[in-house]
Design a protein around this motif. Sequence first.
Motif, PDB file in Angstrom:
ATOM      1  N   MET A  70     -11.128 -82.683  21.161  1.00 37.92           N
ATOM      2  CA  MET A  70     -11.829 -82.743  22.445  1.00 37.92           C
ATOM      3  C   MET A  70     -11.352 -83.957  23.247  1.00 37.92           C
ATOM      4  O   MET A  70     -11.141 -85.029  22.695  1.00 37.92           O
ATOM      5  CB  MET A  70     -13.341 -82.849  22.224  1.00 37.92           C
ATOM      6  CG  MET A  70     -13.939 -81.832  21.270  1.00 37.92           C
ATOM      7  SD  MET A  70     -13.896 -80.129  21.869  1.00 37.92           S
ATOM      8  CE  MET A  70     -14.987 -80.216  23.289  1.00 37.92           C
ATOM      9  N   ARG A  71     -11.197 -83.769  24.554  1.00 32.37           N
ATOM     10  CA  ARG A  71     -10.823 -84.902  25.405  1.00 32.37           C
ATOM     11  C   ARG A  71     -11.827 -85.048  26.545  1.00 32.37           C
ATOM     12  O   ARG A  71     -12.453 -84.084  26.982  1.00 32.37           O
ATOM     13  CB  ARG A  71      -9.422 -84.727  25.967  1.00 32.37           C
ATOM     14  CG  ARG A  71      -9.304 -83.659  27.039  1.00 32.37           C
ATOM     15  CD  ARG A  71      -7.975 -83.778  27.760  1.00 32.37           C
ATOM     16  NE  ARG A  71      -7.769 -82.671  28.682  1.00 32.37           N
ATOM     17  CZ  ARG A  71      -6.653 -82.503  29.378  1.00 32.37           C
ATOM     18  NH1 ARG A  71      -5.657 -83.357  29.251  1.00 32.37           N
ATOM     19  NH2 ARG A  71      -6.527 -81.477  30.198  1.00 32.37           N
ATOM     20  N   ASN A  72     -11.954 -86.277  27.040  1.00 30.22           N
ATOM     21  CA  ASN A  72     -12.882 -86.549  28.131  1.00 30.22           C
ATOM     22  C   ASN A  72     -12.480 -85.781  29.386  1.00 30.22           C
ATOM     23  O   ASN A  72     -11.296 -85.666  29.709  1.00 30.22           O
ATOM     24  CB  ASN A  72     -12.919 -88.046  28.442  1.00 30.22           C
ATOM     25  CG  ASN A  72     -13.532 -88.854  27.314  1.00 30.22           C
ATOM     26  OD1 ASN A  72     -14.018 -88.299  26.330  1.00 30.22           O
ATOM     27  ND2 ASN A  72     -13.499 -90.170  27.449  1.00 30.22           N
ATOM     28  N   THR A  73     -13.482 -85.269  30.081  1.00 32.33           N
ATOM     29  CA  THR A  73     -13.276 -84.508  31.303  1.00 32.33           C
ATOM     30  C   THR A  73     -14.143 -85.102  32.404  1.00 32.33           C
ATOM     31  O   THR A  73     -15.236 -85.602  32.139  1.00 32.33           O
ATOM     32  CB  THR A  73     -13.667 -83.026  31.093  1.00 32.33           C
ATOM     33  OG1 THR A  73     -12.971 -82.515  29.957  1.00 32.33           O
ATOM     34  CG2 THR A  73     -13.306 -82.184  32.307  1.00 32.33           C
ATOM     35  N   HIS A  79     -24.242 -90.299  33.694  1.00 33.07           N
ATOM     36  CA  HIS A  79     -25.052 -90.485  32.494  1.00 33.07           C
ATOM     37  C   HIS A  79     -24.694 -89.486  31.391  1.00 33.07           C
ATOM     38  O   HIS A  79     -25.219 -89.578  30.282  1.00 33.07           O
ATOM     39  CB  HIS A  79     -26.539 -90.345  32.837  1.00 33.07           C
ATOM     40  CG  HIS A  79     -27.012 -91.342  33.848  1.00 33.07           C
ATOM     41  ND1 HIS A  79     -27.077 -92.693  33.591  1.00 33.07           N
ATOM     42  CD2 HIS A  79     -27.428 -91.182  35.134  1.00 33.07           C
ATOM     43  CE1 HIS A  79     -27.517 -93.333  34.658  1.00 33.07           C
ATOM     44  NE2 HIS A  79     -27.735 -92.439  35.608  1.00 33.07           N
ATOM     45  N   ILE A  80     -23.821 -88.539  31.706  1.00 30.58           N
ATOM     46  CA  ILE A  80     -23.454 -87.499  30.745  1.00 30.58           C
ATOM     47  C   ILE A  80     -21.948 -87.509  30.534  1.00 30.58           C
ATOM     48  O   ILE A  80     -21.176 -87.453  31.492  1.00 30.58           O
ATOM     49  CB  ILE A  80     -23.899 -86.106  31.240  1.00 30.58           C
ATOM     50  CG1 ILE A  80     -25.416 -86.074  31.446  1.00 30.58           C
ATOM     51  CG2 ILE A  80     -23.466 -85.026  30.254  1.00 30.58           C
ATOM     52  CD1 ILE A  80     -25.912 -84.789  32.081  1.00 30.58           C
ATOM     53  N   LEU A  81     -21.538 -87.592  29.271  1.00 33.82           N
ATOM     54  CA  LEU A  81     -20.116 -87.511  28.938  1.00 33.82           C
ATOM     55  C   LEU A  81     -19.760 -86.057  28.667  1.00 33.82           C
ATOM     56  O   LEU A  81     -20.416 -85.386  27.874  1.00 33.82           O
ATOM     57  CB  LEU A  81     -19.812 -88.360  27.703  1.00 33.82           C
ATOM     58  CG  LEU A  81     -18.375 -88.267  27.174  1.00 33.82           C
ATOM     59  CD1 LEU A  81     -17.387 -88.838  28.186  1.00 33.82           C
ATOM     60  CD2 LEU A  81     -18.239 -88.990  25.839  1.00 33.82           C
ATOM     61  N   LYS A  82     -18.723 -85.582  29.329  1.00 34.59           N
ATOM     62  CA  LYS A  82     -18.279 -84.201  29.166  1.00 34.59           C
ATOM     63  C   LYS A  82     -16.906 -84.188  28.503  1.00 34.59           C
ATOM     64  O   LYS A  82     -16.014 -84.937  28.891  1.00 34.59           O
ATOM     65  CB  LYS A  82     -18.203 -83.505  30.530  1.00 34.59           C
ATOM     66  CG  LYS A  82     -17.714 -82.063  30.473  1.00 34.59           C
ATOM     67  CD  LYS A  82     -17.647 -81.468  31.876  1.00 34.59           C
ATOM     68  CE  LYS A  82     -17.134 -80.040  31.858  1.00 34.59           C
ATOM     69  NZ  LYS A  82     -17.025 -79.476  33.235  1.00 34.59           N
ATOM     70  N   LYS A  83     -16.745 -83.333  27.494  1.00 37.10           N
ATOM     71  CA  LYS A  83     -15.468 -83.204  26.803  1.00 37.10           C
ATOM     72  C   LYS A  83     -15.060 -81.735  26.745  1.00 37.10           C
ATOM     73  O   LYS A  83     -15.912 -80.856  26.595  1.00 37.10           O
ATOM     74  CB  LYS A  83     -15.557 -83.777  25.384  1.00 37.10           C
ATOM     75  CG  LYS A  83     -15.684 -85.295  25.339  1.00 37.10           C
ATOM     76  CD  LYS A  83     -15.402 -85.818  23.943  1.00 37.10           C
ATOM     77  CE  LYS A  83     -15.189 -87.317  23.947  1.00 37.10           C
ATOM     78  NZ  LYS A  83     -14.594 -87.793  22.690  1.00 37.10           N
ATOM     79  N   SER A  84     -13.754 -81.488  26.838  1.00 38.36           N
ATOM     80  CA  SER A  84     -13.230 -80.122  26.793  1.00 38.36           C
ATOM     81  C   SER A  84     -12.275 -79.968  25.619  1.00 38.36           C
ATOM     82  O   SER A  84     -11.549 -80.900  25.262  1.00 38.36           O
ATOM     83  CB  SER A  84     -12.494 -79.792  28.096  1.00 38.36           C
ATOM     84  OG  SER A  84     -13.373 -79.860  29.200  1.00 38.36           O
ATOM     85  N   VAL A 144     -14.025 -74.587  25.649  1.00 30.42           N
ATOM     86  CA  VAL A 144     -15.375 -74.941  25.206  1.00 30.42           C
ATOM     87  C   VAL A 144     -15.658 -76.377  25.637  1.00 30.42           C
ATOM     88  O   VAL A 144     -14.776 -77.242  25.587  1.00 30.42           O
ATOM     89  CB  VAL A 144     -15.488 -74.803  23.673  1.00 30.42           C
ATOM     90  CG1 VAL A 144     -16.780 -75.432  23.161  1.00 30.42           C
ATOM     91  CG2 VAL A 144     -15.410 -73.338  23.268  1.00 30.42           C
ATOM     92  N   THR A 145     -16.874 -76.638  26.066  1.00 33.58           N
ATOM     93  CA  THR A 145     -17.232 -77.977  26.520  1.00 33.58           C
ATOM     94  C   THR A 145     -18.351 -78.557  25.662  1.00 33.58           C
ATOM     95  O   THR A 145     -19.253 -77.844  25.221  1.00 33.58           O
ATOM     96  CB  THR A 145     -17.684 -77.971  27.995  1.00 33.58           C
ATOM     97  OG1 THR A 145     -18.656 -76.938  28.191  1.00 33.58           O
ATOM     98  CG2 THR A 145     -16.508 -77.726  28.914  1.00 33.58           C
TER      99      THR A 145
END
Length: 205
Positions: A70-73, A79-84, A144-145
């Motif tokens: 997963m990598r940061n997106t 306040h929310i970290l999203k990864k894909s 997928v996130t």
Amino acid sequence: MHDHNNTLEWDINDNHIPKRLGTALGTGSPNTVSGVTTHDAFQEWADGHSRFVYRPDSEEARRHSSGWAMRNTNNHNVHILKKSCLGVLVCNKHCILDNGDTIHLRPAICDKARKKQQHKACPNHKCTGRLEVQPCRGHCGYPVTHFWRHTEFAVFFQAKGNHDHPRPEPKSSAEARRVGHSYKFSRGITRSLLLNNSIASSLQF
């Protein structure tokens, strides 16, 4: 959806997510949102639409660990970290190893490094194939996130989508392989330098 608690209703993007028993985050009003009563065991291979609530001192949760690559997106909410998901590296000839496994290497997070991984020779010495990335398309055709949100009382995790590809090798295996390659490379340079020095010495008059 796999949930931490069927009675705990929340979404990672909610303005008020559970804080503690009977209190909504940021309101101080009792019974506004169901509170966190227990924490989940960490899920390394979270798959499918799922939500988990981890302890705030969970090292894996603090590091946003995952078995998937997963990598940061970019995300509009700070306040929310999203990864894909980046998918998995596979052999373009779909070869089978002696133990029955297939090639499923971990793609690099860095775009430049991942580009270098592609089209390299398949690590199976019996195969003439090349490595290629099998992308993740498990969330309505998109990767997928994973979403992470930290509070004082818990680390909230939410996943959207089902991975439609094999699991990549564990991160520890990928790191060990890279270290081994670096060791062989540096040892080869050292041996080459020693050989060159020996030749140079023999030519001195």
